[in-house]
Write a protein that holds these residues in place. Structure first.
Motif, mmCIF file in Angstrom:
data_model
loop_
_atom_site.group_PDB
_atom_site.id
_atom_site.type_symbol
_atom_site.label_atom_id
_atom_site.label_comp_id
_atom_site.label_asym_id
_atom_site.label_seq_id
_atom_site.Cartn_x
_atom_site.Cartn_y
_atom_site.Cartn_z
ATOM 1 N N PRO A 71 0.830 -1.210 0.000
ATOM 2 C CA PRO A 71 0.000 0.000 0.000
ATOM 3 C C PRO A 71 0.863 1.258 0.000
ATOM 4 C CG PRO A 71 -0.727 -1.544 1.697
ATOM 5 C CD PRO A 71 0.592 -2.041 1.204
ATOM 6 N N LEU A 72 0.483 2.230 -0.786
ATOM 7 C CA LEU A 72 1.154 3.524 -0.735
ATOM 8 C C LEU A 72 1.060 4.107 0.675
ATOM 9 C CD1 LEU A 72 2.394 6.137 -2.015
ATOM 10 C CD2 LEU A 72 0.029 6.833 -2.505
ATOM 11 N N ASP A 73 -0.130 4.060 1.252
ATOM 12 C CA ASP A 73 -0.393 4.616 2.576
ATOM 13 C C ASP A 73 -1.028 3.513 3.415
ATOM 14 O OD1 ASP A 73 -1.204 5.942 4.847
ATOM 15 O OD2 ASP A 73 -2.231 7.574 3.788
ATOM 16 N N TRP A 74 -0.311 3.043 4.424
ATOM 17 C CA TRP A 74 -0.831 1.960 5.248
ATOM 18 C C TRP A 74 -2.067 2.378 6.037
ATOM 19 C CZ3 TRP A 74 0.037 -3.160 5.469
ATOM 20 C CH2 TRP A 74 1.132 -3.667 4.761
ATOM 21 N N ASN A 75 -2.255 3.671 6.236
ATOM 22 C CA ASN A 75 -3.458 4.148 6.924
ATOM 23 C C ASN A 75 -4.663 4.213 5.999
ATOM 24 O OD1 ASN A 75 -2.212 4.567 9.488
ATOM 25 N ND2 ASN A 75 -1.264 6.435 8.645
ATOM 26 N N ASP A 76 -4.402 4.116 4.689
ATOM 27 C CA ASP A 76 -5.474 4.140 3.695
ATOM 28 C C ASP A 76 -5.069 3.235 2.536
ATOM 29 O OD1 ASP A 76 -7.595 4.657 2.049
ATOM 30 O OD2 ASP A 76 -7.038 6.750 1.621
ATOM 31 N N PRO A 77 -5.168 1.908 2.725
ATOM 32 C CA PRO A 77 -4.676 0.961 1.709
ATOM 33 C C PRO A 77 -5.328 1.106 0.350
ATOM 34 C CG PRO A 77 -5.070 -0.149 3.804
ATOM 35 C CD PRO A 77 -5.659 1.223 3.932
ATOM 36 N N SER A 78 -6.462 1.782 0.280
ATOM 37 C CA SER A 78 -7.122 1.950 -1.013
ATOM 38 C C SER A 78 -6.574 3.128 -1.813
ATOM 39 C CB SER A 78 -8.624 2.143 -0.806
ATOM 40 O OG SER A 78 -8.888 3.348 -0.101
ATOM 41 N N ALA A 79 -5.621 3.863 -1.232
ATOM 42 C CA ALA A 79 -5.123 5.083 -1.869
ATOM 43 C C ALA A 79 -4.136 4.828 -2.998
ATOM 44 C CB ALA A 79 -4.478 5.988 -0.825
ATOM 45 N N GLY A 80 -3.745 3.590 -3.192
ATOM 46 C CA GLY A 80 -2.790 3.295 -4.250
ATOM 47 C C GLY A 80 -1.768 2.286 -3.776
ATOM 48 N N GLU A 81 -0.840 1.930 -4.653
ATOM 49 C CA GLU A 81 0.161 0.929 -4.309
ATOM 50 C C GLU A 81 1.529 1.350 -4.797
ATOM 51 O OE1 GLU A 81 -1.518 -2.462 -6.265
ATOM 52 O OE2 GLU A 81 -0.404 -2.093 -8.130
ATOM 53 N N ILE A 82 2.537 0.739 -4.206
ATOM 54 C CA ILE A 82 3.920 0.988 -4.587
ATOM 55 C C ILE A 82 4.598 -0.345 -4.880
ATOM 56 C CG2 ILE A 82 4.090 3.090 -3.207
ATOM 57 C CD1 ILE A 82 5.741 1.399 -1.168
ATOM 58 N N ASP A 83 5.785 -0.268 -5.514
ATOM 59 C CA ASP A 83 6.582 -1.453 -5.815
ATOM 60 C C ASP A 83 7.678 -1.633 -4.769
ATOM 61 O OD1 ASP A 83 5.137 -1.896 -8.118
ATOM 62 O OD2 ASP A 83 6.583 -0.871 -9.421
ATOM 63 N N LEU A 84 7.932 -2.881 -4.403
ATOM 64 C CA LEU A 84 9.060 -3.234 -3.561
ATOM 65 C C LEU A 84 9.923 -4.241 -4.320
ATOM 66 C CD1 LEU A 84 7.302 -3.778 -0.098
ATOM 67 C CD2 LEU A 84 8.538 -1.739 -0.865
ATOM 68 N N ALA A 85 11.150 -3.865 -4.608
ATOM 69 C CA ALA A 85 12.067 -4.745 -5.335
ATOM 70 C C ALA A 85 12.697 -5.736 -4.373
ATOM 71 C CB ALA A 85 13.151 -3.922 -6.025
ATOM 72 N N VAL A 86 12.672 -7.017 -4.744
ATOM 73 C CA VAL A 86 13.110 -8.094 -3.849
ATOM 74 C C VAL A 86 14.025 -9.041 -4.612
ATOM 75 C CG1 VAL A 86 12.345 -9.921 -2.271
ATOM 76 C CG2 VAL A 86 10.865 -7.936 -2.679
ATOM 77 N N VAL A 87 15.095 -9.501 -3.953
ATOM 78 C CA VAL A 87 15.985 -10.507 -4.521
ATOM 79 C C VAL A 87 16.167 -11.608 -3.486
ATOM 80 C CG1 VAL A 87 18.071 -9.303 -3.734
ATOM 81 C CG2 VAL A 87 18.229 -10.914 -5.632
ATOM 82 N N ARG A 88 16.317 -12.842 -3.951
ATOM 83 C CA ARG A 88 16.412 -13.978 -3.035
ATOM 84 C C ARG A 88 17.492 -14.954 -3.485
ATOM 85 N NH1 ARG A 88 11.362 -18.090 -2.494
ATOM 86 N NH2 ARG A 88 11.928 -18.384 -4.698
ATOM 87 N N HIS A 89 18.314 -15.356 -2.508
ATOM 88 C CA HIS A 89 19.255 -16.457 -2.711
ATOM 89 C C HIS A 89 18.712 -17.650 -1.943
ATOM 90 C CE1 HIS A 89 22.720 -19.007 -1.594
ATOM 91 N NE2 HIS A 89 23.172 -18.682 -2.788
ATOM 92 N N VAL A 90 18.350 -18.702 -2.667
ATOM 93 C CA VAL A 90 17.701 -19.863 -2.063
ATOM 94 C C VAL A 90 18.687 -20.637 -1.196
ATOM 95 C CG1 VAL A 90 16.597 -22.080 -2.574
ATOM 96 C CG2 VAL A 90 15.987 -20.040 -3.874
ATOM 97 N N ALA A 91 18.217 -21.099 -0.037
ATOM 98 C CA ALA A 91 19.043 -21.892 0.870
ATOM 99 C C ALA A 91 19.663 -23.077 0.150
ATOM 100 C CB ALA A 91 18.209 -22.362 2.057
ATOM 101 N N SER A 92 20.952 -23.305 0.393
ATOM 102 C CA SER A 92 21.646 -24.396 -0.284
ATOM 103 C C SER A 92 21.502 -25.714 0.457
ATOM 104 C CB SER A 92 23.135 -24.058 -0.421
ATOM 105 O OG SER A 92 23.735 -23.857 0.855
ATOM 106 N N GLY A 93 20.983 -25.661 1.700
ATOM 107 C CA GLY A 93 20.828 -26.880 2.479
ATOM 108 C C GLY A 93 19.441 -26.999 3.062
ATOM 109 N N GLY A 115 19.085 -2.902 0.113
ATOM 110 C CA GLY A 115 19.196 -4.299 0.499
ATOM 111 C C GLY A 115 19.221 -5.226 -0.694
ATOM 112 N N TYR A 116 18.628 -4.807 -1.781
ATOM 113 C CA TYR A 116 18.628 -5.559 -3.034
ATOM 114 C C TYR A 116 20.066 -5.707 -3.538
ATOM 115 C CZ TYR A 116 16.954 -6.712 -7.812
ATOM 116 O OH TYR A 116 16.696 -7.313 -9.021
ATOM 117 N N ASP A 117 20.775 -4.577 -3.679
ATOM 118 C CA ASP A 117 22.160 -4.634 -4.142
ATOM 119 C C ASP A 117 23.055 -5.351 -3.143
ATOM 120 O OD1 ASP A 117 21.385 -3.237 -6.372
ATOM 121 O OD2 ASP A 117 22.203 -1.310 -5.708
ATOM 122 N N PHE A 118 22.757 -5.179 -1.859
ATOM 123 C CA PHE A 118 23.540 -5.791 -0.795
ATOM 124 C C PHE A 118 23.603 -7.308 -0.984
ATOM 125 C CE2 PHE A 118 23.693 -6.465 4.080
ATOM 126 C CZ PHE A 118 25.072 -6.365 4.103
#
Length: 526
Positions: free
Chosen positions: A89-111, A128-131
């Motif tokens: 949600p763009l605004d957590w106090n008003d979830p209907s007000a719109g949305e935003i993007d969150l970029a996510v990267v994942r390294h899957v557990a090897s074990g 954190g994505y680049d990290f």
């Protein structure tokens, strides 16, 4: 609390420690021209399982259900990782007000997988994505890579997520490196700095739009709960550095029953005001400067001689000199006291960079501004061609201006500046007047800093380094005391943050907790 609160065009430092470029400290080599970026070699575990993530399906309010039930589809990226975009949600106090993007990267557990481990490198404004994508081995040790899906994300306002935007590169150069032709602290200087900050804020409002008032840390903490749920985790496992400790503690306060295993390294005291933060950081960097000088004076080729006090006074005179008569670099940019201070502070994050600090200071004393500019550029994320790596400067300002309250009384500003200068006579004179950064920000905050207790949460590990300049050890003690379930792990050493460096005691405590769920019975005092 990444790297220090950075000077923004000859104005006071802002609160919070910022970790430059996602904990990757840049240093300038023998020629003092190339920035050395610490990055890990990422193992190649191809993302085969699964191509989608299954949300927990937990019950939420109807307006949040579309967000909490979304299915993440992963695309191959980097070296065997998966990348995706989540909606919040763009605004957590008003979830209907719109949305935003969150970029996510994942390294899957090897074990044998325990669950997801979200990581944040600091800031505010660190990616954190680049990290994770660029520096996985630096972000977490191999034992954590084996047992967790390591997840990096750009918080709202940052990087590849819906981001704050303000100035182009040329405007940013003027903002970060420009010189105010007036005596520091004078009415004319305050007017010029305040006007520059107001212009920057106005540009951020124009270019960012309705996102700008919604990039506060509490909203980012709510985003983390959303990510937890849609990644399929019943509880949040989290590793946060520097400012990331404030983000993690804020999450624990909001969702104590959802706290899994949280480690907060390089802790922020959430109850400290902007003034208290600036003062503590000034003292922290002054102490780090003394530690550097003590080491330097015992080393052949040190540009100083005499005592630590005498050498520190010489650095103080150098700062005062360029404050009155800035040095011109070969590209025409000027090095005043604020840029030089950034160049001094940057390598103080790690003792490994102290030899480069000696080279830079020696060059500056002989009138060569280029090495100081190279250090400041490394901290500010400025490329040699004049472009900028990311929007960390814009995000840093926007988030801090919402997370603290600021006042406009010039007399009070001067009192605070004098107190900071008295506490840290070398560093402090250039760390005051932080209120000017945000007092005219387009969106004013009424948030009062307060202790965080997270009543009912599972154990939360707080790691503090005794010689940490950006997030002083006292803050770790304070946060561990405030948290109802806080467990302190102390590391006696220099530098910013402690985990995944060279100390087996710290690494063992952190990894033992995250993997086994056990915390030390008492502070191991590593």
């Amino acid at each position: 609390m990444s790297a220090p609160s950075t000077v923004r065009r000859s104005q006071g430092r802002e609160p919070m420690g910022r970790m430059p470029r996602g904990r990757r400290l840049a240093a300038v080599g023998a020629a003092l021209a190339a920035v050395l970026v610490l990055s890990g070699c990422v193992p190649s575990f191809l993302e085969q399982k699964p191509p989608v993530s299954t949300p927990t399906g937990e019950e939420v309010s109807p307006e949040l259900e579309p967000f909490y039930t979304q299915v993440l589809e992963w695309e191959p990226c980097g070296d065997g990782m998966g990348c995706t975009t989540a909606k919040a949600p763009l605004d957590w106090n008003d979830p209907s007000a719109g949305e935003i993007d969150l970029a996510v990267v994942r390294h899957v557990a090897s074990g044998d997988k325990i669950g997801s481990l979200l990581v944040n490198p600091g800031g505010p404004g660190g990616s954190g994505y680049d990290f994770v994508l660029d520096s996985l081995d630096y972000a977490v040790g191999e034992p954590l890579q084996e047992r967790f899906d390591v997840v990096g994300f750009d918080p709202r306002g940052v990087g590849r997520s819906s981001a704050v935007a303000c100035y182009d590169a040329a405007e940013m150069d003027d903002y970060l490196y420009g010189i105010v032709p007036a005596e520091r602290g004078s009415d004319e200087w305050i007017e010029a700095v305040g006007s520059s900050a107001a212009d920057f804020g106005a540009a951020c409002a124009d270019n960012t739009g309705e996102l700008l008032p919604n990039v506060d840390t509490e909203s980012a903490a709510r985003d983390m709960d959303l990510l937890r749920a849609i990644l399929g985790d019943e509880q949040l496992n989290y590793l946060g550095f520097s400012y990331g400790t404030f983000l993690g503690a804020s999450y624990a306060e909001l969702y104590p029953d959802k706290v899994g295993r949280l480690v907060l390294d390089g802790a922020i005291d959430p109850s400290a005001s902007d003034f208290e933060v600036s003062k503590a950081q000034s003292v922290g960097f002054e102490r780090a400067l003394d530690a550097y000088l003590e080491d330097c004076l015992a080393t052949e080729g040190c540009p100083f001689d005499g005592t630590v006090d005498e050498s520190r006074d010489e650095i103080g005179r150098l700062l005062a000199s360029v404050d009155q008569s800035p040095l011109r670099g070969s590209d025409g940019r000027m090095v005043g006291a604020d840029t030089l201070l950034t160049a001094i502070i940057y390598p103080l994050y790690s003792a490994d960079s102290w030899p480069y600090l000696s080279d830079m200071l020696e060059a500056t004393m002989f009138g060569d501004a280029d090495p100081a500019l190279a250090f400041a550029d490394g901290y500010n994320g400025r490329n040699p061609d004049g472009t900028y790596l990311d929007n960390s400067t814009e995000a840093f300002r926007a988030i801090n201006c919402l997370d603290y309250t600021y006042q406009s009384d010039v007399a009070v500003m001067r009192e605070k500046a004098e107190a900071i200068a008295e506490a840290a006579p070398t560093i402090g004179p250039y760390m005051g007047y932080g209120d000017l950064s945000c007092v005219n920000w387009p969106y004013q905050s009424d948030r009062e800093r307060a202790e965080i207790h997270a009543e009912g949460a599972a154990p939360i590990m707080v790691v503090g380094t005794t010689g940490d300049p950006a997030t002083p050890y006292e803050w770790a003690v304070a946060l561990a005391d405030q948290l109802e379930s806080g467990v302190l792990v102390s590391y006696e050493g220099e530098g910013h943050t402690a985990y995944n460096k060279s100390n087996s005691c710290v690494n063992g405590a952190v990894e033992g907790y995250l993997i086994e769920g056990t915390v030390p019975a008492s502070d191991p005092e590593c």
